[in-house]
Design a protein around this motif. Structure first.
Motif, short mmCIF file in Angstrom:
data_model
loop_
_atom_site.label_atom_id
_atom_site.label_comp_id
_atom_site.label_asym_id
_atom_site.label_seq_id
_atom_site.Cartn_x
_atom_site.Cartn_y
_atom_site.Cartn_z
N LYS A 248 0.86 -1.18 0.00
CA LYS A 248 0.00 0.00 0.00
C LYS A 248 0.89 1.23 0.00
CE LYS A 248 -0.40 0.24 5.04
NZ LYS A 248 -1.35 0.35 6.18
N SER A 250 0.95 5.77 0.76
CA SER A 250 0.29 6.99 1.24
C SER A 250 1.15 8.17 0.79
CB SER A 250 0.16 6.98 2.77
OG SER A 250 1.43 6.88 3.39
N VAL A 251 0.56 9.36 0.84
CA VAL A 251 1.28 10.58 0.49
C VAL A 251 1.40 11.42 1.76
CG1 VAL A 251 1.34 12.64 -0.96
CG2 VAL A 251 0.40 10.50 -1.86
N ASN A 252 2.62 11.62 2.21
CA ASN A 252 2.86 12.22 3.52
C ASN A 252 2.34 13.65 3.64
OD1 ASN A 252 4.16 9.89 4.36
ND2 ASN A 252 6.15 10.58 3.61
N LEU A 254 -0.20 15.17 2.40
CA LEU A 254 -1.64 15.42 2.34
C LEU A 254 -2.32 14.82 3.56
CD1 LEU A 254 -2.13 14.64 -1.43
CD2 LEU A 254 -1.98 16.88 -0.38
N GLU A 256 -5.62 14.35 4.27
CA GLU A 256 -6.68 13.39 3.97
C GLU A 256 -6.16 12.34 3.00
OE1 GLU A 256 -11.31 13.22 2.36
OE2 GLU A 256 -10.26 15.14 2.52
N LYS A 257 -5.91 11.16 3.50
CA LYS A 257 -5.25 10.14 2.69
C LYS A 257 -6.30 9.30 1.95
CE LYS A 257 -1.27 10.03 5.80
NZ LYS A 257 -0.44 10.83 4.92
N THR A 258 -6.82 9.85 0.88
CA THR A 258 -7.79 9.16 0.03
C THR A 258 -7.35 9.28 -1.42
OG1 THR A 258 -9.17 11.11 -0.32
CG2 THR A 258 -9.65 9.76 1.63
N ASN A 261 -8.41 12.53 -3.00
CA ASN A 261 -7.54 13.64 -2.63
C ASN A 261 -6.21 13.58 -3.37
OD1 ASN A 261 -7.17 16.01 -1.16
ND2 ASN A 261 -6.06 14.95 0.47
N TYR A 262 -5.67 12.38 -3.52
CA TYR A 262 -4.39 12.25 -4.23
C TYR A 262 -4.53 12.67 -5.69
CZ TYR A 262 -2.93 9.33 -0.26
OH TYR A 262 -2.63 8.86 0.99
N ILE A 269 2.13 16.17 -6.14
CA ILE A 269 2.75 14.98 -5.54
C ILE A 269 4.08 14.67 -6.22
CG2 ILE A 269 2.50 12.48 -5.20
CD1 ILE A 269 -0.51 12.92 -4.98
N ILE A 274 5.90 10.20 -1.31
CA ILE A 274 5.19 8.92 -1.31
C ILE A 274 5.89 7.94 -0.37
CG2 ILE A 274 4.62 6.90 -2.72
CD1 ILE A 274 4.10 8.82 -5.03
#
Length: 385
Positions: A248, A250-252, A254, A256-258, A261-262, A269, A274
């Protein structure tokens, strides 16, 4: 760890011939070399008879391990205890050392023939001095060590490797290391970049050093740097661990980690933002141990993979508008149906490979499938709203 996908029947027969021929060469050596007659009693003690010795070289582990007329299983158990002692550290607490002693004694009550390979009368129980504990308990394996030296000399793995390594891995047609699914393997008629990885480490289990069930193709990183002489519970010849964990990201930057949103912030980004990780779906300690020893999370969390995810986010964002229009109109625009929308992810991983989840010959196939599934789930969610 990806299960080794065995080749078709013609190649399997040729693989069998490699091991059968080596077994015949061992018999010829026994017949010609007067010095090797000393190994025959040891072989008969471990295998029960020469027919079982042939099975040891040429057959699968599940057809061998429970042979009641030999000491296959006892040999394996003694090797495990010896390996555990060797990797024991001073930082391991006293309780761990006592458990090791207790487990040996308990194991012997179930498998009393172990005492033919180990001198348990001299087990050392005192745990206060770690160095002495380890030194004294090393002595109980003297018979096992002497036996292993004879086996190593007779079975002669280096000779097997010289004659069969290139041919064997060419027949298996393994193009990616099954341990990490990360590094490619190149096979040609005259050379291969694959190492022979001994699932049961040959330094502790030389009885298995030329056994078909014990030889696994691997990249040099996994064989020499990560697994090495460590013991794994699951042999990739028979088991894959890919179902027990998932990659998996995530983007640090942001909050809201959805995925929504990404995609909305795709232009902002960068690779540095990442973070790639793995999520476990099991409490199985052997799965955790294997992933930890192979350092899967660290090895995948590199700039190249983060760059791929970053590109994938941008590709998904460029397609999102058309996806939404298709869904909102409920009609055919550029796509015929939902599956074609999902197949827009094919630049990252062929949809056929994604569906079959056969990753052995797909470099980073497991990683690509898991990242793809995150975006496929996102599209499925859009479709169901």
């Amino acid at each position: 760890m990806i299960k080794l996908e065995l080749p078709q029947q013609p190649q399997l027969k040729e693989i069998d011939v490699c091991f059968e021929n080596y077994y015949k060469s061992l018999l010829e050596r026994l017949a010609k070399d007067g010095n090797t007659h000393r190994i025959i009693p040891e072989i008969l003690k471990l295998c029960g008879n020469m027919a079982n010795f042939k099975l040891l070289i040429t057959d699968e582990w599940f057809n061998i391990k429970d042979k009641s007329d030999g000491l296959f299983l006892e040999y394996f158990l003694v090797g495990r205890f010896y390996l555990d002692l060797k990797k024991m550290k001073s930082s391991d607490n006293k309780k761990y050392r006592l458990e090791w002693v207790s487990n040996i004694l308990q194991c012997i009550t179930h498998y009393p023939k172990m005492e033919e390979l180990i001198d348990c009368n001299h087990l050392y129980y005192k745990t206060a001095n770690f160095s002495k504990f380890k030194k004294e308990n090393n002595k109980i394996f003297s018979k096992f060590i002497e036996l292993n030296e004879k086996l190593e000399n007779f079975l002669n793995y280096k000779r097997y490797r010289k004659f069969y390594r290139v041919r064997l891995w060419g027949l298996y047609s393994c193009e990616v290391c099954p341990y990490c699914n990360l590094n490619s393997i190149v096979n040609h008629s005259t050379f291969t970049t694959a190492d022979i990885e001994h699932f049961y480490p040959q330094s502790f289990f030389p009885l298995f050093c030329v056994s078909k069930f014990n030889l696994v193709p691997s990249c040099k990183d996994c064989n020499q740097q990560f697994k090495g002489s460590k013991y794994f519970h699951y042999n990739p010849r028979y088991y894959g661990l890919d179902e027990y964990f998932k990659f998996k990201f995530s983007v640090n930057s942001l909050f809201e980690k959805t995925i929504d949103n990404y995609l909305s912030h795709s232009k902002e980004i960068t690779e540095d933002g990442i973070n790639l990780a793995i999520e476990l779906y099991t409490e199985n300690k052997y799965v955790k141990e294997a992933l930890s020893i192979l350092e899967i999370s660290n090895r995948y969390n590199n700039l190249n993979n983060r760059t791929e995810i970053c590109k994938f986010i941008k590709i998904a964002e460029s397609k999102r508008g058309l996806w939404l229009k298709t869904i909102e109109n409920g009609a055919i625009l550029e796509y015929r149906d939902k599956e074609e929308v999902l197949n827009e992810l094919s630049p990252f991983l062929n949809s056929e490979i994604y569906q079959s989840r056969k990753f052995m010959n797909i470099e980073k196939g497991k990683f690509k499938a898991d990242i793809s599934s995150i975006f496929r789930d996102y599209i499925e969610d859009l479709w169901s709203r």
